[in-house]
Motif scaffolding. Structure first.
Motif, short mmCIF file in Angstrom:
data_model
loop_
_atom_site.label_atom_id
_atom_site.label_comp_id
_atom_site.label_asym_id
_atom_site.label_seq_id
_atom_site.Cartn_x
_atom_site.Cartn_y
_atom_site.Cartn_z
N LEU A 1 0.57 -4.88 5.79
CA LEU A 1 -0.53 -4.21 6.51
C LEU A 1 -0.38 -2.70 6.44
CD1 LEU A 1 -0.81 -6.49 9.69
CD2 LEU A 1 -2.44 -6.32 7.79
N ALA A 2 0.85 -2.21 6.56
CA ALA A 2 1.08 -0.76 6.48
C ALA A 2 0.74 -0.23 5.09
CB ALA A 2 2.54 -0.45 6.82
N LEU B 1 -1.50 -1.50 3.07
CA LEU B 1 -2.97 -1.50 3.01
C LEU B 1 -3.53 -0.29 3.75
CD1 LEU B 1 -5.57 -3.03 2.22
CD2 LEU B 1 -5.39 -4.26 4.40
N ARG B 2 -2.98 -0.01 4.91
CA ARG B 2 -3.45 1.13 5.72
C ARG B 2 -3.18 2.46 5.03
NH1 ARG B 2 -0.85 -0.15 9.87
NH2 ARG B 2 0.86 1.34 9.74
N ASN B 3 -2.12 2.53 4.22
CA ASN B 3 -1.76 3.78 3.55
C ASN B 3 -2.31 3.87 2.13
OD1 ASN B 3 0.38 5.54 5.18
ND2 ASN B 3 0.75 3.39 5.67
N GLY B 4 -3.12 2.92 1.72
CA GLY B 4 -3.80 3.00 0.44
C GLY B 4 -2.94 2.71 -0.78
N ARG C 1 3.36 6.40 -2.40
CA ARG C 1 2.46 7.51 -2.10
C ARG C 1 2.89 8.80 -2.79
NH1 ARG C 1 1.14 8.24 4.12
NH2 ARG C 1 -0.30 9.73 3.13
N TYR D 1 4.12 -6.99 8.46
CA TYR D 1 3.85 -5.62 8.92
C TYR D 1 3.83 -4.66 7.74
CZ TYR D 1 4.35 -1.14 11.26
OH TYR D 1 4.17 0.15 11.66
N PHE E 1 -1.61 -0.59 -1.33
CA PHE E 1 -1.45 -2.04 -1.34
C PHE E 1 -1.38 -2.59 -2.76
CE2 PHE E 1 -3.08 -6.42 -1.19
CZ PHE E 1 -2.24 -6.96 -0.22
#
Length: 222
Positions: free
Chosen positions: A124-125, A127-130, A102, A121, A132
């Motif tokens: 998924l994190a 992916l959630r934070n853009g 990021r 986990y 991935f």
């Protein structure tokens, strides 16, 4: 004889009622044993990935990085080009990898972790934070994972494993690779820079090329 005494005598002498009571008790016991056993098996399956590392020669426990640790680590990460790659050894829940991706859009960040639940986990994190598409999390044994492709390597190790990790780095990492050790330093590698903040301390290293032996024959015609 009263009605109550008669009913009590009938109840106590009735084999049918006794049989029903025994069956009900037996069924309840079996259900309780089954439920307890199922819970025990479920807990074993969930807990095993966390306990298994302790059975190895070196245990790399999962201790989440603090915000200060992440800031200190990233202060040493300076990608030199668009192809720079970072590896977090023992990436846990992926927070170092995700923070690096990021903060530094030109960086490709990977993590290697043995615990499958933490790997899932982390994905998924990410992916959630853009991030991935710019991160990878590998479920691998770090001792069998090649670190050669990376020019930034982050290590949250334990004191007992730093000597073996140093040997792995010196044998696999390219000269000039940025090595960032957290919590514990390497025993003999020369420190380039460090940030002393207790448990949030980090050490910066850059392995140098091994000197060529004087006994090595020179190329013909030289």
């Amino acid at each position: 004889m009263s009605t109550i005494e008669l009913e009590q005598q009938i109840s106590s002498n009735s084999p049918v009622l006794d049989g029903h009571r025994q069956k009900a008790t037996s069924l309840s016991g079996k259900i309780l044993i089954g439920v307890t056993g199922g819970i025990a098996v479920g807990l074993s399956i969930v807990c095993y990935p966390f306990v298994a590392p302790a059975l190895r020669r070196h245990c790399l426990p999962f201790v989440p990085a603090t915000p200060n640790q992440i800031r200190n680590v990233l202060s040493f990460v300076k990608p030199s080009n668009a192809g720079s790659k970072l590896l977090d050894i023992g990436s846990g829940d992926g927070r170092i990898v995700i923070a690096a991706a990021r903060t530094l859009p030109s960086l490709k960040a990977d993590g290697v972790e043995l615990n499958p639940w933490l790997v899932y986990y982390s994905r998924l994190a990410a992916l959630r934070n853009g991030v991935f598409n710019r991160t990878n999390f590998f479920r691998k044994d770090l001792w069998k994972f090649s670190i050669a492709p990376y020019d930034h390597i982050v290590i949250f190790g334990v004191e007992q494993m730093m000597e073996d990790l140093e040997k792995k780095i010196l044998s696999e990492a390219s000269p000039g690779t940025t090595i960032i050790a957290c919590r514990f330093p390497f025993p003999t590698m020369k420190t380039v820079e460090r940030i002393e903040e207790g448990v949030d301390s980090v050490w910066l290293y850059r392995p140098v090329a091994k000197p060529i032996s004087q006994n090595t024959p020179s190329p013909q015609g030289a």
